[in-house]
Scaffold this active site. Sequence first.
Site, PDB file in Angstrom:
ATOM      1  N   THR A 187      -2.377   6.529   0.099  1.00  0.00           N
ATOM      2  CA  THR A 187      -3.469   6.876   0.660  1.00  0.00           C
ATOM      3  C   THR A 187      -4.396   7.704   1.018  1.00  0.00           C
ATOM      4  O   THR A 187      -3.777   8.870  -0.277  1.00  0.00           O
ATOM      5  CB  THR A 187      -3.487   7.115   2.434  1.00  0.00           C
ATOM      6  OG1 THR A 187      -4.756   7.054   3.639  1.00  0.00           O
ATOM      7  CG2 THR A 187      -2.428   8.342   2.690  1.00  0.00           C
ATOM      8  N   GLU A 206      -3.383   0.692  -3.388  1.00  0.00           N
ATOM      9  CA  GLU A 206      -3.906   0.342  -2.392  1.00  0.00           C
ATOM     10  C   GLU A 206      -3.969  -1.389  -1.745  1.00  0.00           C
ATOM     11  O   GLU A 206      -4.507  -1.235  -1.041  1.00  0.00           O
ATOM     12  CB  GLU A 206      -5.416   0.814  -2.258  1.00  0.00           C
ATOM     13  CG  GLU A 206      -5.503   2.647  -1.965  1.00  0.00           C
ATOM     14  CD  GLU A 206      -5.554   2.590  -0.607  1.00  0.00           C
ATOM     15  OE1 GLU A 206      -5.426   2.674   0.471  1.00  0.00           O
ATOM     16  OE2 GLU A 206      -5.943   4.368  -0.642  1.00  0.00           O
ATOM     17  N   LYS A 250       0.790  -1.013  -0.515  1.00  0.00           N
ATOM     18  CA  LYS A 250      -0.365   0.224  -0.235  1.00  0.00           C
ATOM     19  C   LYS A 250       0.777   1.387   0.065  1.00  0.00           C
ATOM     20  O   LYS A 250       1.216   1.479   1.041  1.00  0.00           O
ATOM     21  CB  LYS A 250      -0.676   0.053   1.070  1.00  0.00           C
ATOM     22  CG  LYS A 250      -1.599   1.001   1.462  1.00  0.00           C
ATOM     23  CD  LYS A 250      -2.461   1.075   2.814  1.00  0.00           C
ATOM     24  CE  LYS A 250      -3.049   2.298   3.113  1.00  0.00           C
ATOM     25  NZ  LYS A 250      -4.181   3.176   2.261  1.00  0.00           N
TER      26      LYS A 250
HETATM   27  C1  LIG Z   1      -7.874   6.883   9.978  1.00  0.00           C
HETATM   28  C2  LIG Z   1      -8.030   6.739   8.621  1.00  0.00           C
HETATM   29  O1  LIG Z   1      -8.032   7.692   7.980  1.00  0.00           O
HETATM   30  N1  LIG Z   1      -7.359   6.228   7.707  1.00  0.00           N
HETATM   31  C3  LIG Z   1      -7.661   6.202   6.116  1.00  0.00           C
HETATM   32  C4  LIG Z   1      -8.339   6.835   5.550  1.00  0.00           C
HETATM   33  C5  LIG Z   1      -8.034   6.765   3.939  1.00  0.00           C
HETATM   34  N2  LIG Z   1      -7.388   5.878   3.344  1.00  0.00           N
HETATM   35  C6  LIG Z   1      -6.429   5.340   4.775  1.00  0.00           C
HETATM   36  O2  LIG Z   1      -5.103   4.721   3.599  1.00  0.00           O
HETATM   37  N3  LIG Z   1      -6.431   5.460   5.640  1.00  0.00           N
END
Ligand SMILES: CC(=O)Nc1cc[nH]c(=O)n1
Length: 102
Positions: free
Chosen positions: A23, A73, A20
């Site tokens: 984000t 991802e 990954k």
């Molecule tokens: C904690 C949090 O919001 N985590 C996220 C949100 C979106 N993508 C991701 O990889 N992680």
Amino acid sequence: MQNDITFYQRFKSDILVGLKVITIRDRSESHFKVGDKLRVGTFETDEYFCTIKIISVTPITLEQLTEEHAKQENMTLSDLKKVISDIYPNENHFFVIHFSLL
Ligand SMILES: CC(=O)Nc1cc[nH]c(=O)n1
């Protein structure tokens, strides 16, 4: 020391093995700059687990997400859209944060 960004625990192993590398966040977490080094913790306990370096921050809408984003991802595209919609209900404007593991 405080963490700069958190990820759900379920994403931790994929991040640590380099599966990954992006984000997708809303505007409240779009302030990171290219080259920033961020301490990363788990969302659930804020336990530090790695440091990442920001490669790029790019605006995107849900509809603009592609198979390439899904690959980055380590998910299918339909799973990715569902995950993002579940985390951010009623939001359509996001930022793809591309990072490398330090
Ligand atoms: C904690 C949090 O919001 N985590 C996220 C949100 C979106 N993508 C991701 O990889 N992680």
